[in-house]
Scaffold this motif. Sequence first.
Motif, PDB file in Angstrom:
ATOM      1  N   GLN A  32      93.105  51.268  28.845  1.00 40.47           N
ATOM      2  CA  GLN A  32      93.092  50.818  27.460  1.00 40.47           C
ATOM      3  C   GLN A  32      94.473  51.044  26.857  1.00 40.47           C
ATOM      4  O   GLN A  32      95.003  52.156  26.880  1.00 40.47           O
ATOM      5  N   ALA A  37      90.395  48.336  21.579  1.00 42.57           N
ATOM      6  CA  ALA A  37      89.110  49.017  21.466  1.00 42.57           C
ATOM      7  C   ALA A  37      88.294  48.673  22.703  1.00 42.57           C
ATOM      8  O   ALA A  37      88.465  47.621  23.305  1.00 42.57           O
ATOM      9  N   LEU A  38      87.409  49.576  23.060  1.00 44.80           N
ATOM     10  CA  LEU A  38      86.555  49.359  24.220  1.00 44.80           C
ATOM     11  C   LEU A  38      85.114  49.606  23.807  1.00 44.80           C
ATOM     12  O   LEU A  38      84.791  50.642  23.231  1.00 44.80           O
ATOM     13  N   PHE A  39      84.252  48.653  24.085  1.00 47.76           N
ATOM     14  CA  PHE A  39      82.827  48.783  23.802  1.00 47.76           C
ATOM     15  C   PHE A  39      82.106  49.126  25.097  1.00 47.76           C
ATOM     16  O   PHE A  39      82.247  48.419  26.088  1.00 47.76           O
ATOM     17  N   VAL A  40      81.371  50.228  25.077  1.00 41.45           N
ATOM     18  CA  VAL A  40      80.558  50.618  26.229  1.00 41.45           C
ATOM     19  C   VAL A  40      79.104  50.380  25.823  1.00 41.45           C
ATOM     20  O   VAL A  40      78.607  51.022  24.903  1.00 41.45           O
ATOM     21  N   PRO A  41      78.418  49.452  26.481  1.00 39.54           N
ATOM     22  CA  PRO A  41      77.040  49.127  26.091  1.00 39.54           C
ATOM     23  C   PRO A  41      76.093  50.320  26.200  1.00 39.54           C
ATOM     24  O   PRO A  41      76.315  51.238  26.990  1.00 39.54           O
ATOM     25  N   SER A  42      75.066  50.260  25.413  1.00 36.41           N
ATOM     26  CA  SER A  42      74.048  51.289  25.397  1.00 36.41           C
ATOM     27  C   SER A  42      73.481  51.488  26.794  1.00 36.41           C
ATOM     28  O   SER A  42      73.152  50.543  27.488  1.00 36.41           O
ATOM     29  N   SER A  56      89.935  59.508  19.952  1.00 30.54           N
ATOM     30  CA  SER A  56      88.737  58.804  20.400  1.00 30.54           C
ATOM     31  C   SER A  56      87.697  58.851  19.293  1.00 30.54           C
ATOM     32  O   SER A  56      87.392  59.922  18.771  1.00 30.54           O
ATOM     33  N   ASN A  58      83.900  57.913  18.715  1.00 33.23           N
ATOM     34  CA  ASN A  58      82.679  57.543  19.426  1.00 33.23           C
ATOM     35  C   ASN A  58      81.553  57.373  18.430  1.00 33.23           C
ATOM     36  O   ASN A  58      81.476  58.079  17.439  1.00 33.23           O
ATOM     37  N   HIS A  59      80.676  56.470  18.746  1.00 33.62           N
ATOM     38  CA  HIS A  59      79.502  56.278  17.913  1.00 33.62           C
ATOM     39  C   HIS A  59      78.319  56.064  18.837  1.00 33.62           C
ATOM     40  O   HIS A  59      78.208  55.036  19.485  1.00 33.62           O
ATOM     41  N   ASN A  60      77.493  57.078  18.942  1.00 30.14           N
ATOM     42  CA  ASN A  60      76.276  56.947  19.734  1.00 30.14           C
ATOM     43  C   ASN A  60      75.193  56.454  18.801  1.00 30.14           C
ATOM     44  O   ASN A  60      74.998  56.994  17.725  1.00 30.14           O
ATOM     45  N   TRP A  61      74.494  55.435  19.224  1.00 28.78           N
ATOM     46  CA  TRP A  61      73.575  54.791  18.314  1.00 28.78           C
ATOM     47  C   TRP A  61      72.246  54.494  18.976  1.00 28.78           C
ATOM     48  O   TRP A  61      72.105  54.525  20.184  1.00 28.78           O
TER      49      TRP A  61
END
Length: 129
Positions: A32, A37-42, A56, A58-61
């Motif tokens: 990166q 930005a990098l999106f890591v899928p759920s 960094s 992070n948003h855990n959702w």
Amino acid sequence: NAQGNLPWDVTQDVDSTEFPGFRETRAMCVVQMPGEALFVPSGWLHQVMNLDDCVSINHNWVNSCNIHCSVQQMLGDHQDVKRSISNIESDPEFPQICERLLLAHAGMNLEGFHRFLVFCATMILKRQE
């Protein structure tokens, strides 16, 4: 593994007895660059190795794909808290103590999680009207 744990460092030798399917997994390596930005899928397992100093965010959702995991995690954390203080289970304040400890441990307790789920359901139903 059988306990639901993940390898601590996938760049090291991972025990194929403890993690039998690991050798068949396919790794993706991403470098990166600044400003990207990098999106890591759920649900995607991932490991991060920073090559330089960085920030960094992070948003855990929770979403419809992982709500069952979130419920199981919250209930499991609640059981862990109860087990950890089972010596005071006869205390009349035991449920409230568990809720306070769960909030400190998980960032949310059963009461707050219930309010969150009711809010989400209410918003979804309103959108469908």
